[in-house]
Enzyme design. Structure first.
Site, short mmCIF file in Angstrom:
data_model
loop_
_atom_site.label_atom_id
_atom_site.label_comp_id
_atom_site.label_asym_id
_atom_site.label_seq_id
_atom_site.Cartn_x
_atom_site.Cartn_y
_atom_site.Cartn_z
N HIS A 1 0.87 -1.18 0.00
CA HIS A 1 0.00 0.00 0.00
C HIS A 1 0.91 1.23 0.00
O HIS A 1 2.02 1.18 0.52
CB HIS A 1 -0.84 -0.06 1.28
CG HIS A 1 -1.92 0.96 1.38
ND1 HIS A 1 -1.70 2.26 1.75
CD2 HIS A 1 -3.27 0.86 1.17
CE1 HIS A 1 -2.85 2.92 1.77
NE2 HIS A 1 -3.82 2.08 1.43
N ASP B 1 3.21 -3.91 7.86
CA ASP B 1 1.99 -3.13 7.70
C ASP B 1 0.84 -4.11 7.95
O ASP B 1 0.51 -4.93 7.10
CB ASP B 1 1.93 -2.55 6.29
CG ASP B 1 0.54 -2.02 5.94
OD1 ASP B 1 -0.34 -2.03 6.81
OD2 ASP B 1 0.34 -1.61 4.79
N GLN C 1 -4.46 -4.88 7.15
CA GLN C 1 -5.43 -5.90 6.77
C GLN C 1 -5.26 -7.16 7.62
O GLN C 1 -6.18 -7.97 7.72
CB GLN C 1 -5.31 -6.26 5.29
CG GLN C 1 -5.45 -5.10 4.33
CD GLN C 1 -6.82 -4.43 4.41
OE1 GLN C 1 -7.80 -5.03 4.83
NE2 GLN C 1 -6.88 -3.18 4.00
N LYS D 1 -10.23 -0.15 10.77
CA LYS D 1 -10.51 -1.36 10.00
C LYS D 1 -10.82 -2.54 10.93
O LYS D 1 -11.12 -3.64 10.49
CB LYS D 1 -9.30 -1.71 9.12
CG LYS D 1 -8.99 -0.68 8.05
CD LYS D 1 -7.93 -1.20 7.10
CE LYS D 1 -7.09 -0.12 6.45
NZ LYS D 1 -7.78 0.66 5.45
N CYS E 1 -4.79 2.40 -3.57
CA CYS E 1 -3.49 2.86 -3.05
C CYS E 1 -2.38 1.87 -3.34
O CYS E 1 -1.42 1.76 -2.57
CB CYS E 1 -3.56 3.17 -1.56
SG CYS E 1 -4.76 4.44 -1.15
#
Lengths: 406, 154
Positions: A121, A198, A201, A224, A362
């Site tokens: 991303h 990261d 998700q 999220k 993104c």
């Protein structure tokens, strides 16, 4: 908590969206909020509000305790060794900027290399790009395979003696590929390479144990995770957070301020300058409790079933082309329809109350690699059901009809 | 909201078979535009002759049905016009998309106005207005020759 009844916990599904029932397939972008989280924000502002960590009056002390209580809940949820390894930020983006910036200040030198992947991303690329500019650091990209995965060999291939940091996502927001973080970390640490994950998700959809993963940093996006916006979390190993310099300066992060010198506060205050997202932090405790009440194993099972069903149904639909086919896949299905631009798909689906994302999500590097300008993406959360994918498919057929496709 | 108003036959047809989707030979003005939110991009090429007339206009790029149809109809209408006429048409179109109920310019034939009005359906879809206007803003940039890349997010 019964997974079949979970939708009832989310007030938004009682609303009509443009006269339709909401079919929300955009949770990789941001998840909807359960009532307990919404109520907690209201309750805090109504009955308990104060800033934290400063004043000594009753409300300030109580709010500080609540704020720190969330830190403990997060520590337990991700199994961090120490409570002070949890830093609140304004988002996962700020968490990744914090890591890139402070590593850049103290640890990285001209000519050093950072290894990313083609799945990253922009928030796990742009902060590192700044170092390319300011410190002449080189950025390499591990390539995807034809299934849209990053096998560990593709990481290994791109490691050089100059690689100092590997910054990778846990779960791709486009192909849904789950990266083998533990194996990558073992490989990296054997070569003294720092691993930054990261986890935007990963955190809402996977079982998290940062000690088992072994990574040095893990960035989380709270909105999220059925939590409020404006809040992120950076997990960092204590030795790094102690060794690295502060990111932003301001109130709350100092120990002593004199005209000629300043000393900084201890962890975690050192990285929490200024008034923090107090209400959001306090309400996020309810998000964690909500996730715990369902149980991550149940969530994983539910979302896996949904994605398998969604893929099966879309594979049967002529003209729909799925992006990537990872063996180990999380709750994301990206697709294109030959002859219809993703933005047109999204507008037409929206008319039926089906909310998806269209664009490059993104991830321009990945879309360039796939030689498509954009894609459509359906992503799931705990509240989705198989009937959401039935509706998605029906609306895709409507879209095909408008564009005169078979 | 009305999908039929957005995806009218003319839009779908121009979207599928865009006119002037090529690169003008010997162009003397050009500009690039992009919409970073969706990754759409357009490159407009112009050939202005000594009488300041648009001898040829074309575009390259990819995008949704709305943006391709808009660029296609735009290039069709601008070809053969003087640069001042072109500017009047651009202002008229952008004014219509933004707020005016009708097109006002007397340069445009009724047929042309009908074609352009087909794009007015985007007014009901605020997120899609940029799709319809990107190529037009890029044309302005090409005519002004300011070397700036047009972005919908500036």
């Amino acid at each position: 908590m019964n997974i079949d009844n979970i939708k009832k916990e989310f007030p938004i599904f009682d609303e009509k969206i443009q006269n339709n029932d909401l079919v929300y397939l955009d949770s990789a972008n941001s998840s909807q909020k359960p009532k307990v989280v919404i109520d907690r924000i209201n309750e805090f502002y109504t009955k308990e509000f104060s800033n934290v960590g400063r004043s000594i009056h009753y409300l300030a002390v109580a709010a500080t305790n609540l704020y720190e209580n969330t830190r403990s809940s997060v520590q337990k949820y991700i199994n961090a060794k120490d409570k002070n390894e949890i830093v609140f930020t304004k988002g996962a983006t700020e968490a990744l900027n914090l890591v890139a910036n402070t590593l850049g200040q103290k640890y990285l030198n001209e000519g050093d290399e950072i290894l990313l992947t083609e799945l990253e991303h922009h928030s796990n690329y742009v902060p590192w790009h700044y170092l390319r500019k300011s410190k002449n650091i080189k950025i390499n990209f591990a390539e995807i395979n034809e299934d849209g995965e990053i096998p560990i060999e593709n990481i290994e291939k791109k490691i050089t003696p100059k690689t100092k940091v590997i910054a990778i996502n846990h779960l791709s927001n486009v192909t849904g590929a789950i990266l083998p973080i533990k194996e990558i970390t073992e490989l990296a640490h054997a070569k003294d390479i720092i691993v930054v994950v990261d986890g935007c998700q990963g955190a809402p959809h996977l079982k998290l144990d940062v000690q088992d993963l072994g990574c040095d940093f893990y960035a989380i996006s709270c909105h999220k995770m059925y939590g409020p916006t404006g809040l992120g979390i950076l997990y960092g190993k204590k030795k790094w957070l102690e060794e690295l310099p502060p990111y932003q300066g301001g109130g709350g992060m100092i120990k002593e301020v004199k005209k000629d010198r300043i000393t900084y506060g201890d962890l975690p205050n050192k990285y929490e300058a200024g008034t923090m997202a107090t209400a959001q932090v306090i309400a996020f405790d309810k998000s964690i409790k909500f996730l715990e009440s369902i149980g991550i194993d149940n969530i994983i099972k539910h979302e896996k079933e949904l994605i398998e069903y969604g893929q099966e149904i879309l594979k049967k639909n002529n003209s729909v082309k799925l992006i990537g086919n990872p063996k180990n896949k999380g709750g994301v299905i990206s697709f294109t329809i030959e002859g219809v631009h993703p933005h047109d798909i999204a507008t037409i689906l929206d008319e039926d109350g089906v909310a998806i994302r269209a664009g490059h999500h993104c991830c321009q590097i990945l879309h360039d690699k796939l030689e498509i300008p954009a894609s459509a993406r359906a992503s799931v959360g705990v509240y989705n059901t198989k009937s959401d994918f039935d509706q998605l498919n029906e609306s895709i057929n409507k879209c095909k009809k408008i564009f005169d496709l078979k | 909201m009305n999908l039929k108003e957005l995806y009218q036959e003319i839009i779908l047809e121009h979207g599928k078979n865009p006119r002037n989707l090529r690169k003008t030979e010997n162009f003397n003005k050009d500009a690039k535009g992009n919409n970073p939110l969706c990754g759409d991009n357009v490159h407009v090429y112009l050939k202005l002759n000594n009488q300041r007339k648009v001898e040829d206009i074309s575009f390259e790029g990819s995008g949704c049905a709305i943006s391709m149809a808009s660029a296609s109809i735009m290039t069709d209408l601008i070809k053969g016009k003087s640069d001042n006429e072109a500017k009047e048409i651009i202002d008229d179109f952008l004014g219509m998309i933004k707020e005016n109920p009708e097109l006002k310019s007397s340069i445009l034939e009724e047929d042309d106005k009908t074609k352009l009005m087909c794009l007015s359906g985007v007014k009901q879809y605020p997120m899609r207005v940029k799709c319809a206007t990107l190529s037009w803003h890029t044309l302005i940039s090409a005519m002004e020759d300011d070397g700036k890349q047009v972005s919908t997010e500036d």
